[in-house]
Design a protein around this motif. Sequence first.
Motif, PDB file in Angstrom:
ATOM      1  N   HIS A  11      -5.807   3.705  -1.449  1.00 17.68           N
ATOM      2  CA  HIS A  11      -5.898   4.324  -0.018  1.00 17.68           C
ATOM      3  C   HIS A  11      -4.640   4.784   0.760  1.00 17.68           C
ATOM      4  O   HIS A  11      -4.545   5.352   1.541  1.00 17.68           O
ATOM      5  N   SER A  12      -3.442   4.362   0.099  1.00 18.57           N
ATOM      6  CA  SER A  12      -2.244   4.548   0.444  1.00 18.57           C
ATOM      7  C   SER A  12      -1.750   5.972   0.564  1.00 18.57           C
ATOM      8  O   SER A  12      -0.998   6.296   1.224  1.00 18.57           O
ATOM      9  N   ALA A  13      -2.478   6.758  -0.272  1.00 21.42           N
ATOM     10  CA  ALA A  13      -2.018   8.240  -0.104  1.00 21.42           C
ATOM     11  C   ALA A  13      -3.315   9.123   0.442  1.00 21.42           C
ATOM     12  O   ALA A  13      -3.581  10.101  -0.096  1.00 21.42           O
ATOM     13  N   ASP A  14      -4.413   8.124   1.249  1.00 20.00           N
ATOM     14  CA  ASP A  14      -5.446   8.702   1.657  1.00 20.00           C
ATOM     15  C   ASP A  14      -6.430   9.242   0.595  1.00 20.00           C
ATOM     16  O   ASP A  14      -7.406  10.282   0.734  1.00 20.00           O
ATOM     17  N   ASN A  15      -6.316   8.545  -0.615  1.00 21.11           N
ATOM     18  CA  ASN A  15      -7.297   8.928  -1.785  1.00 21.11           C
ATOM     19  C   ASN A  15      -8.571   8.254  -1.643  1.00 21.11           C
ATOM     20  O   ASN A  15      -9.591   8.507  -2.151  1.00 21.11           O
ATOM     21  N   GLY A  16      -8.668   7.227  -0.813  1.00 25.26           N
ATOM     22  CA  GLY A  16      -9.734   6.419  -0.822  1.00 25.26           C
ATOM     23  C   GLY A  16     -10.447   6.710   0.669  1.00 25.26           C
ATOM     24  O   GLY A  16     -10.264   7.583   1.299  1.00 25.26           O
ATOM     25  N   LYS A  17     -11.645   6.144   0.856  1.00 23.37           N
ATOM     26  CA  LYS A  17     -12.735   6.606   1.710  1.00 23.37           C
ATOM     27  C   LYS A  17     -13.182   5.580   2.661  1.00 23.37           C
ATOM     28  O   LYS A  17     -13.767   5.729   3.416  1.00 23.37           O
ATOM     29  N   GLU A  18     -12.288   4.351   2.471  1.00 26.45           N
ATOM     30  CA  GLU A  18     -12.764   3.097   3.368  1.00 26.45           C
ATOM     31  C   GLU A  18     -11.885   3.185   4.849  1.00 26.45           C
ATOM     32  O   GLU A  18     -10.572   3.082   4.857  1.00 26.45           O
ATOM     33  N   PRO A  19     -12.456   3.362   5.803  1.00 24.09           N
ATOM     34  CA  PRO A  19     -11.838   3.873   7.400  1.00 24.09           C
ATOM     35  C   PRO A  19     -11.070   2.613   7.822  1.00 24.09           C
ATOM     36  O   PRO A  19      -9.840   2.792   8.321  1.00 24.09           O
ATOM     37  N   TRP A  20     -11.301   1.284   7.472  1.00 24.32           N
ATOM     38  CA  TRP A  20     -10.455   0.117   8.083  1.00 24.32           C
ATOM     39  C   TRP A  20      -9.354   0.418   7.251  1.00 24.32           C
ATOM     40  O   TRP A  20      -8.378  -0.223   7.773  1.00 24.32           O
ATOM     41  N   LEU A  21      -9.138   0.536   6.019  1.00 27.67           N
ATOM     42  CA  LEU A  21      -7.857   0.467   5.316  1.00 27.67           C
ATOM     43  C   LEU A  21      -7.017   1.768   5.587  1.00 27.67           C
ATOM     44  O   LEU A  21      -5.875   1.769   5.881  1.00 27.67           O
ATOM     45  N   ILE A  22      -7.851   2.870   5.946  1.00 29.65           N
ATOM     46  CA  ILE A  22      -6.822   4.141   6.262  1.00 29.65           C
ATOM     47  C   ILE A  22      -6.540   4.095   7.400  1.00 29.65           C
ATOM     48  O   ILE A  22      -5.216   4.242   7.930  1.00 29.65           O
ATOM     49  N   ASN A  23      -7.379   3.564   8.424  1.00 23.92           N
ATOM     50  CA  ASN A  23      -6.818   3.660   9.874  1.00 23.92           C
ATOM     51  C   ASN A  23      -6.169   2.266  10.251  1.00 23.92           C
ATOM     52  O   ASN A  23      -5.187   2.566  11.162  1.00 23.92           O
ATOM     53  N   ASN A  24      -6.244   1.244   9.525  1.00 23.20           N
ATOM     54  CA  ASN A  24      -5.422   0.065  10.098  1.00 23.20           C
ATOM     55  C   ASN A  24      -4.575  -0.791   8.979  1.00 23.20           C
ATOM     56  O   ASN A  24      -4.035  -1.759   9.184  1.00 23.20           O
ATOM     57  N   GLY A  25      -4.574  -0.161   7.730  1.00 31.28           N
ATOM     58  CA  GLY A  25      -3.788  -0.890   6.854  1.00 31.28           C
ATOM     59  C   GLY A  25      -2.493  -0.507   6.656  1.00 31.28           C
ATOM     60  O   GLY A  25      -2.064   0.574   6.736  1.00 31.28           O
ATOM     61  N   ASP A  26      -1.472  -1.473   6.713  1.00 30.08           N
ATOM     62  CA  ASP A  26      -0.009  -1.247   6.488  1.00 30.08           C
ATOM     63  C   ASP A  26       0.249  -1.332   4.976  1.00 30.08           C
ATOM     64  O   ASP A  26       0.446  -2.392   4.436  1.00 30.08           O
ATOM     65  N   PHE A  27       0.451  -0.265   4.415  1.00 26.86           N
ATOM     66  CA  PHE A  27       0.783  -0.083   2.724  1.00 26.86           C
ATOM     67  C   PHE A  27       1.821  -0.469   2.548  1.00 26.86           C
ATOM     68  O   PHE A  27       2.344  -0.761   1.009  1.00 26.86           O
TER      69      PHE A  27
END
Length: 323
Positions: free
Chosen positions: A142-158
Amino acid sequence: MTSTTKEIPIELLPFIRVYKNGSVERLEDTPIVPPSPDQDPETGVSSKDITISENPSISARLYLPKLTAHNQNQKLPILVYFHGGGFFLESAFSSLYHRYLNNLVSQVHVLTISVEYRLAPEHLLPAAYEDCWAALQWVASHSADNGKEPWLINNGDFERIFIGGDSAGANIVHNMAIRAGIESLPCGAKIFGAYLAHSYFWSSKPIGAEPKEGHEKSLPYLFWNFVYPSVTGGVDNPMVNPEGPGAPSLAGLGCDRMLVCVAGKDLMKDRGVWYFDMVRKSGWKGEVELFEVEEEDHIFHIRNIETQNSKAMVKQLASFVFE
């Protein structure tokens, strides 16, 4: 005529029975509870269940702390959590871990992914290790927007990915950190910190205050032979004995920081201190700290989240995450 299908070839009391017909009876599991998509009434934490992989079957429960208009766009540290239970009990969806992580997420303010890995004896090790590595890869993707989980994309600090766990889950943390030092995670993601509480390590020789008599009948010894009967070296395999024959150097741990927690009355307390000392002396370039609560037993902080000592552990984790 009596049926032989219910004969018991293996039992580890008071935890589990395995019958001759292959059926498994878990005697100690806590009940499964649903997530709280509309916020947990006590903590304000939202949770939901997601599928990481269909084959093998890997899922997780995600936890998001209560966000306000003030902090809804704030990027949160990510904690990938591995539950305990000797590799054969418990669940990311159990009432025990759901309550514990609701509390932890609300206090520490981390986005948490609690991994539902496959359990022995239906799925012997290394299945749990493989599942947890797959979950870590899924998070990292998800760190390169390859994933689909919105919580991780919108709120995660990679930049701040942590892995954590208790007991067998802390053993998984160690093995994931070792693997991350050898294999790259997707998208160049790195593990920033590792949190090990009451770690499950063991070996064929007792250390410290561990009883010398009957060591081979100790529960950690029996558990390991039950969950990984075919492994090379048995209880001295590097996955459970980090200084066993052929063990990779701890200098190669794939994280920057580590917090090791022990409890004074825990049978495995000396193993936690031993592990801390090994990491400290290994030449690893990261920072490791030890936190001990003297008068408590194994995973007290999960079973009784309201006590002062449990609250002290949460505070210690918060300071570790936000240092």
